[in-house]
Design a protein around this motif. Structure first.
Motif, PDB file in Angstrom:
ATOM      1  N   LEU A  39      -3.329  -4.040  -4.490  1.00 11.17           N
ATOM      2  CA  LEU A  39      -4.509  -4.647  -5.366  1.00 11.17           C
ATOM      3  C   LEU A  39      -4.553  -4.030  -6.620  1.00 11.17           C
ATOM      4  O   LEU A  39      -4.800  -4.976  -7.573  1.00 11.17           O
ATOM      5  CB  LEU A  39      -5.746  -4.658  -4.587  1.00 11.17           C
ATOM      6  CG  LEU A  39      -5.841  -5.665  -3.337  1.00 11.17           C
ATOM      7  CD1 LEU A  39      -7.241  -5.490  -2.484  1.00 11.17           C
ATOM      8  CD2 LEU A  39      -5.492  -7.179  -3.562  1.00 11.17           C
ATOM      9  N   PRO A  40      -4.806  -2.846  -6.739  1.00 14.39           N
ATOM     10  CA  PRO A  40      -4.878  -2.184  -8.016  1.00 14.39           C
ATOM     11  C   PRO A  40      -3.766  -2.607  -9.117  1.00 14.39           C
ATOM     12  O   PRO A  40      -3.854  -2.936 -10.246  1.00 14.39           O
ATOM     13  CB  PRO A  40      -4.953  -0.605  -7.932  1.00 14.39           C
ATOM     14  CG  PRO A  40      -5.478  -0.486  -6.425  1.00 14.39           C
ATOM     15  CD  PRO A  40      -4.626  -1.480  -5.757  1.00 14.39           C
ATOM     16  N   GLY A  41      -2.711  -2.580  -8.609  1.00 16.29           N
ATOM     17  CA  GLY A  41      -1.422  -2.859  -9.389  1.00 16.29           C
ATOM     18  C   GLY A  41      -1.543  -4.374  -9.491  1.00 16.29           C
ATOM     19  O   GLY A  41      -1.172  -4.742 -10.893  1.00 16.29           O
ATOM     20  N   THR A 155       2.584  -1.588   9.777  1.00 18.30           N
ATOM     21  CA  THR A 155       3.608  -1.400   8.891  1.00 18.30           C
ATOM     22  C   THR A 155       3.291  -2.390   7.471  1.00 18.30           C
ATOM     23  O   THR A 155       3.964  -1.976   6.600  1.00 18.30           O
ATOM     24  CB  THR A 155       4.892  -2.192   9.568  1.00 18.30           C
ATOM     25  OG1 THR A 155       4.796  -3.373   9.936  1.00 18.30           O
ATOM     26  CG2 THR A 155       5.288  -1.106  10.688  1.00 18.30           C
ATOM     27  N   GLY A 156       2.509  -3.222   7.742  1.00 24.07           N
ATOM     28  CA  GLY A 156       2.223  -3.969   6.265  1.00 24.07           C
ATOM     29  C   GLY A 156       1.858  -2.987   5.276  1.00 24.07           C
ATOM     30  O   GLY A 156       2.604  -3.150   4.227  1.00 24.07           O
ATOM     31  N   PRO A 157       0.903  -1.911   5.284  1.00 26.41           N
ATOM     32  CA  PRO A 157       0.387  -1.002   4.156  1.00 26.41           C
ATOM     33  C   PRO A 157       1.537  -0.128   3.896  1.00 26.41           C
ATOM     34  O   PRO A 157       1.674   0.022   2.669  1.00 26.41           O
ATOM     35  CB  PRO A 157      -0.772  -0.463   4.857  1.00 26.41           C
ATOM     36  CG  PRO A 157      -1.371  -1.578   5.852  1.00 26.41           C
ATOM     37  CD  PRO A 157      -0.168  -1.887   6.385  1.00 26.41           C
ATOM     38  N   ILE A 158       2.502   0.238   4.807  1.00 21.68           N
ATOM     39  CA  ILE A 158       3.616   1.002   4.637  1.00 21.68           C
ATOM     40  C   ILE A 158       4.553   0.421   3.537  1.00 21.68           C
ATOM     41  O   ILE A 158       4.749   0.948   2.405  1.00 21.68           O
ATOM     42  CB  ILE A 158       4.223   1.604   5.762  1.00 21.68           C
ATOM     43  CG1 ILE A 158       3.377   2.536   6.546  1.00 21.68           C
ATOM     44  CG2 ILE A 158       5.329   2.539   5.414  1.00 21.68           C
ATOM     45  CD1 ILE A 158       3.780   2.839   8.025  1.00 21.68           C
ATOM     46  N   ILE A 163       7.051  -1.196  -1.751  1.00 21.64           N
ATOM     47  CA  ILE A 163       7.285  -2.233  -2.781  1.00 21.64           C
ATOM     48  C   ILE A 163       6.673  -1.940  -3.949  1.00 21.64           C
ATOM     49  O   ILE A 163       7.069  -2.193  -4.975  1.00 21.64           O
ATOM     50  CB  ILE A 163       6.753  -3.549  -2.154  1.00 21.64           C
ATOM     51  CG1 ILE A 163       7.929  -4.034  -1.006  1.00 21.64           C
ATOM     52  CG2 ILE A 163       6.954  -4.687  -3.174  1.00 21.64           C
ATOM     53  CD1 ILE A 163       7.441  -5.108  -0.310  1.00 21.64           C
ATOM     54  N   THR A 164       5.306  -1.571  -3.966  1.00 24.75           N
ATOM     55  CA  THR A 164       4.728  -1.216  -5.229  1.00 24.75           C
ATOM     56  C   THR A 164       5.347  -0.224  -6.067  1.00 24.75           C
ATOM     57  O   THR A 164       5.232  -0.189  -7.307  1.00 24.75           O
ATOM     58  CB  THR A 164       2.980  -0.845  -4.634  1.00 24.75           C
ATOM     59  OG1 THR A 164       2.594  -1.785  -4.175  1.00 24.75           O
ATOM     60  CG2 THR A 164       2.350  -0.487  -6.083  1.00 24.75           C
ATOM     61  N   GLU A 165       5.815   0.809  -5.296  1.00 24.37           N
ATOM     62  CA  GLU A 165       6.339   1.970  -6.099  1.00 24.37           C
ATOM     63  C   GLU A 165       7.817   1.671  -6.548  1.00 24.37           C
ATOM     64  O   GLU A 165       8.312   1.930  -7.688  1.00 24.37           O
ATOM     65  CB  GLU A 165       6.752   3.093  -4.893  1.00 24.37           C
ATOM     66  CG  GLU A 165       7.197   4.443  -5.616  1.00 24.37           C
ATOM     67  CD  GLU A 165       6.404   5.087  -6.377  1.00 24.37           C
ATOM     68  OE1 GLU A 165       6.827   5.873  -7.319  1.00 24.37           O
ATOM     69  OE2 GLU A 165       5.038   4.833  -6.473  1.00 24.37           O
ATOM     70  N   TRP A 166       8.687   0.562  -5.899  1.00 25.90           N
ATOM     71  CA  TRP A 166       9.882   0.461  -6.420  1.00 25.90           C
ATOM     72  C   TRP A 166      10.285  -0.757  -6.765  1.00 25.90           C
ATOM     73  O   TRP A 166      11.419  -0.894  -7.461  1.00 25.90           O
ATOM     74  CB  TRP A 166      10.912   0.804  -5.200  1.00 25.90           C
ATOM     75  CG  TRP A 166      10.736   2.419  -4.935  1.00 25.90           C
ATOM     76  CD1 TRP A 166      10.178   2.813  -3.564  1.00 25.90           C
ATOM     77  CD2 TRP A 166      11.362   3.216  -5.429  1.00 25.90           C
ATOM     78  NE1 TRP A 166      10.249   4.204  -3.680  1.00 25.90           N
ATOM     79  CE2 TRP A 166      10.944   4.685  -4.768  1.00 25.90           C
ATOM     80  CE3 TRP A 166      11.897   3.799  -6.730  1.00 25.90           C
ATOM     81  CZ2 TRP A 166      11.108   6.098  -5.170  1.00 25.90           C
ATOM     82  CZ3 TRP A 166      12.161   5.089  -7.219  1.00 25.90           C
ATOM     83  CH2 TRP A 166      12.044   6.078  -6.284  1.00 25.90           C
ATOM     84  N   LEU A 167       9.490  -1.948  -6.228  1.00 23.64           N
ATOM     85  CA  LEU A 167      10.023  -3.514  -6.765  1.00 23.64           C
ATOM     86  C   LEU A 167       8.743  -3.913  -7.510  1.00 23.64           C
ATOM     87  O   LEU A 167       7.778  -3.313  -7.606  1.00 23.64           O
ATOM     88  CB  LEU A 167      10.376  -3.930  -5.389  1.00 23.64           C
ATOM     89  CG  LEU A 167      11.485  -3.379  -4.641  1.00 23.64           C
ATOM     90  CD1 LEU A 167      11.305  -4.287  -3.258  1.00 23.64           C
ATOM     91  CD2 LEU A 167      12.644  -3.479  -5.233  1.00 23.64           C
ATOM     92  N   LEU A 172       6.084  -8.768  -2.334  1.00 22.19           N
ATOM     93  CA  LEU A 172       5.261  -8.480  -1.572  1.00 22.19           C
ATOM     94  C   LEU A 172       5.029  -9.781  -0.666  1.00 22.19           C
ATOM     95  O   LEU A 172       4.631  -9.705   0.672  1.00 22.19           O
ATOM     96  CB  LEU A 172       3.612  -8.038  -2.030  1.00 22.19           C
ATOM     97  CG  LEU A 172       3.509  -7.127  -2.991  1.00 22.19           C
ATOM     98  CD1 LEU A 172       2.150  -6.977  -3.871  1.00 22.19           C
ATOM     99  CD2 LEU A 172       3.445  -5.870  -1.971  1.00 22.19           C
ATOM    100  N   PHE A 173       5.451 -10.850  -1.255  1.00 21.29           N
ATOM    101  CA  PHE A 173       5.268 -11.966  -0.298  1.00 21.29           C
ATOM    102  C   PHE A 173       6.543 -12.702  -0.003  1.00 21.29           C
ATOM    103  O   PHE A 173       6.568 -13.889   0.395  1.00 21.29           O
ATOM    104  CB  PHE A 173       4.510 -13.143  -1.554  1.00 21.29           C
ATOM    105  CG  PHE A 173       3.425 -12.588  -1.979  1.00 21.29           C
ATOM    106  CD1 PHE A 173       2.167 -12.656  -0.957  1.00 21.29           C
ATOM    107  CD2 PHE A 173       3.004 -12.009  -3.158  1.00 21.29           C
ATOM    108  CE1 PHE A 173       0.905 -11.998  -1.533  1.00 21.29           C
ATOM    109  CE2 PHE A 173       1.748 -11.551  -3.686  1.00 21.29           C
ATOM    110  CZ  PHE A 173       0.777 -11.586  -2.903  1.00 21.29           C
ATOM    111  N   LEU A 174       7.648 -12.232  -0.749  1.00 24.05           N
ATOM    112  CA  LEU A 174       9.008 -12.699  -0.329  1.00 24.05           C
ATOM    113  C   LEU A 174       9.643 -11.939   0.714  1.00 24.05           C
ATOM    114  O   LEU A 174      10.589 -12.474   1.405  1.00 24.05           O
ATOM    115  CB  LEU A 174       9.940 -12.780  -1.635  1.00 24.05           C
ATOM    116  CG  LEU A 174       9.438 -13.598  -2.779  1.00 24.05           C
ATOM    117  CD1 LEU A 174      10.437 -13.464  -3.931  1.00 24.05           C
ATOM    118  CD2 LEU A 174       9.830 -14.931  -2.234  1.00 24.05           C
ATOM    119  N   ILE A 175       9.145 -10.590   1.041  1.00 27.24           N
ATOM    120  CA  ILE A 175       9.971  -9.748   1.899  1.00 27.24           C
ATOM    121  C   ILE A 175      10.113 -10.502   3.318  1.00 27.24           C
ATOM    122  O   ILE A 175      10.993  -9.958   3.899  1.00 27.24           O
ATOM    123  CB  ILE A 175       9.374  -8.218   2.068  1.00 27.24           C
ATOM    124  CG1 ILE A 175      10.295  -7.233   2.504  1.00 27.24           C
ATOM    125  CG2 ILE A 175       7.951  -8.391   2.291  1.00 27.24           C
ATOM    126  CD1 ILE A 175       9.909  -5.931   2.373  1.00 27.24           C
TER     127      ILE A 175
END
Length: 471
Positions: A39-41, A155-158, A163-167, A172-175
Motif C-alpha cells: 500500500l505505501p508503494g 503467503t500473500g503478504p510474503i 514483488i514490491t522489492e523486485w517487480l 501484485l494482481f497478475l501473479i
C-alpha cells in the motif's frame, strides 16, 4: 433433509474437482493479503493519499462480506456449480483489469469486481464439497480447504513483499492469474452439475439493506480504529453504534420474514449457532496473534524482518499438518473433542504469553505460534464439517456463505484487536508491553468463553438427545 440423508454412495468424486475448489480458496485469500504490504508503494505510484489507497484492501474485504449471504442464496437457487464457476470467470477477468488500471479509482472499481467473483466461489465451495462427497470424506476435504484458506492468507503478504522489492506493482494482481485460469478450466471440466436447490422466493430487500449497513459500518469502524483514531472520538464510535442498531433491526425483521435474507431460523439450532460462534472467535484469536507477533518479536526479541518471516512460518506449517489430519479424524471419531482440543491449544498459547510476556525466548514464541496453528487446524475443518452435516441440504449454500462470513469477520476483528491496542503505543517498551499483555489476556478470555459455550451447548444437546428430545 440433511446431507446425511442425501449422500450418494455410488458417486466417486474426481480429485481434480477437489483441486479446483481448493485452488480458488487459496487464490482468493492470497489476493486479499498480497496488497497490504504494498500500500505505501501504491500510494507513491498513483500520487494518492494513503487513506484512499487503503480502500484497495478495505473495499475488497467489505464487498466480499456483503456479498457472501447473497451469493450463498443464489447458489442454493441457481446451482452451486453455476455460481461457483461464474465467480472464477469474474475473478480472473477482473484480476487482469486491475493489473492494467490507469489510475487508483479504476483500480478500486476493478478490485470490487474481483471481490464479487471471490464471494461467488467462497460462498459455494463448502456446499460443493458437502454435496458431492460422502459423509466419511467430508471432514478431510474441508480440512484441506481450511488449510488452503490459511496458507493463502499467510503467503500473500510474503509474496507482496517480494514483488514490491523486485517487480512492478502490476505483478501484485497478475501473479495468480495463471493459477486462476487453471482453476477455472478444472472447475468447468470436473465439477458435476448434480444439485439440490431451494424453491424460488421473493428477495428480502430490507434484510439485505440492514445486513449491508451492519457489516459495512462495522468494517468501517474497525478500519478507523486500526488507523489509530481515538476510541473517544465520534468518528470511531458512531459507526459501531449504527452497525449495532442495524443488526438489531435485521434480527427482528428476519425472525418474522417468510424468506429471510439471513437464515435466522437455522441459527436457532444450537449446534449451528455455537459452531458459527466458534468459527468467528477462533479466527479472531488467531489473527490478533498474527498481527501482534511481528511487533512483539521486533520489540522483545530484536530480530530482523527476514528472521521474523521464518519464525512466523510456525503457524502455517502446523496448520497445514493438523488441518487435513483433524478433518480425517473428525470423519472417524467426531469433531467435538478436536474442537475442544483446538480451543484449549489457543488458550494455552495465550496463557504462555500472559505469564512470560517479558521473558519469553525466541523458541518460546515459536511454540506459541505453533500452538495457535495447531489449534486452528484442530478447529476449522471439524467445526465446518460439523455445521454442514447439521444443515438441511437446501440451505447448504447459505450456510457455507455464513461460515465464510464468520471467518472473514473474525479475521477483521482479530486485526482490529491487535492493531487497535498497539496503535499509539510505539516508542515506549513499557507501553508496548502493556498493549501486548492486553491483547493476549483478551485472547485468553475469549478462548475460555468459546470453550465454555461449546462444552455447555454440547452437554445440553447430549442430555436432550438422551431424553428423546430433538434440539
Amino acid at each position: 433433509m440433511d446431507f446425511n440423508e442425501h449422500s450418494n454412495k455410488q458417486f466417486k468424486p474426481n480429485p481434480w474437482m477437489k483441486l479446483s475448489i481448493y485452488m480458488g480458496a487459496f487464490i482468493s485469500h492470497f489476493t486479499a493479503g498480497i496488497v497490504n504490504v504494498a500500500l505505501p508503494g501504491l500510494a507513491g505510484t498513483f500520487q494518492a493519499d494513503l487513506a484512499i489507497v487503503q480502500w484497495i484492501t478495505t473495499a475488497y474485504l467489505l464487498v466480499i462480506s456483503l456479498c457472501l449471504p447473497l451469493m450463498g442464496q443464489w447458489g442454493d437457487r441457481l446451482g452451486h456449480r453455476t455460481v461457483h464457476n461464474l465467480g472464477y470467470l469474474v475473478f480472473t477477468v477482473s484480476s487482469v483489469l486491475v493489473a492494467f488500471a490507469p489510475h487508483v479509482t479504476a483500480l478500486i472499481v476493478y478490485r470490487v469486481m474481483q471481490a464479487v467473483g471471490a464471494a461467488m466461489f467462497q460462498s459455494t465451495n463448502m456446499a460443493l464439497l458437502t454435496v458431492h462427497l460422502p459423509k466419511e470424506q467430508r471432514g478431510r476435504a474441508l480440512g484441506v480447504l481450511s488449510t488452503a484458506v490459511a496458507l493463502g492468507a499467510m503467503t500473500g503478504p510474503i509474496a507482496g513483499g517480494l514483488i514490491t522489492e523486485w517487480l512492478t506493482w502490476r505483478w501484485l494482481f497478475l501473479i495468480h492469474v495463471p493459477a486462476a485460469v487453471i482453476a477455472t478450466f478444472l472447475a468447468y471440466r470436473y465439477i458435476p452439475s448434480r444439485q439440490i436447490t431451494c424453491k424460488p422466493h421473493s428477495f428480502d430487500g430490507v434484510g439485505a439493506v440492514c445486513f449491508a449497513a451492519a457489516i459495512g459500518f462495522l468494517i468501517y469502524g474497525v478500519s478507523t480504529v486500526s488507523s489509530g483514531n481515538d476510541w473517544g472520538s465520534a468518528q470511531t464510535w458512531i459507526p459501531f453504534v449504527v452497525s449495532g442498531m442495524s443488526l438489531l433491526i435485521l434480527l427482528r425483521w428476519e425472525s418474522r420474514h417468510p424468506a429471510p435474507f439471513l437464515p435466522v431460523h437455522l441459527m436457532r439450532k444450537p449446534m449451528l449457532g455455537v459452531g458459527l460462534t466458534v468459527s468467528l472467535l477462533s479466527f479472531a484469536l488467531a489473527n490478533a496473534v498474527l498481527v501482534a507477533a511481528p511487533f512483539y518479536l521486533m520489540a522483545f526479541a530484536r530480530i530482523d524482518h527476514a528472521m521474523i518471516g521464518y519464525v512466523m512460518t510456525a503457524y502455517p506449517i502446523l496448520l497445514a499438518v493438523t488441518g487435513p489430519l483433524a478433518g480425517g479424524l473428525s470423519d472417524r471419531y467426531g469433531p467435538k473433542r478436536l474442537i475442544i482440543s483446538g480451543l484449549g491449544a489457543m488458550g494455552a498459547g495465550s496463557l504462555l504469553m500472559v505469564l512470560f510476556l517479558n521473558s519469553l525466548s525466541l523458541p518460546g514464541m515459536i511454540v506459541v505460534l505453533a500452538l495457535f496453528g495447531t489449534g486452528m487446524g484442530l478447529i476449522a475443518s471439524p467445526n465446518n464439517s460439523f455445521m454442514m452435516n447439521h444443515t438441511p441440504a437446501a440451505y447448504s449454500g447459505v450456510m457455507g456463505s455464513m461460515i465464510a462470513l464468520t471467518r472473514n469477520m473474525g479475521m477483521v476483528l482479530g486485526s482490529a484487536i491487535g492493531l487497535g491496542l498497539l496503535s499509539g503505543r510505539a516508542g515506549s517498551l513499557q507501553h508496548e508491553a502493556d498493549a501486548f499483555y492486553m491483547i493476549f489476556m483478551l485472547n485468553l478470555i475469549l478462548s475460555l468463553v468459546a470453550l465454555g459455550v461449546f462444552v455447555l451447548v454440547t452437554l445440553k444437546r447430549r442430555r436432550l438427545a438422551a431424553s428423546g428430545i430433538d434440539s
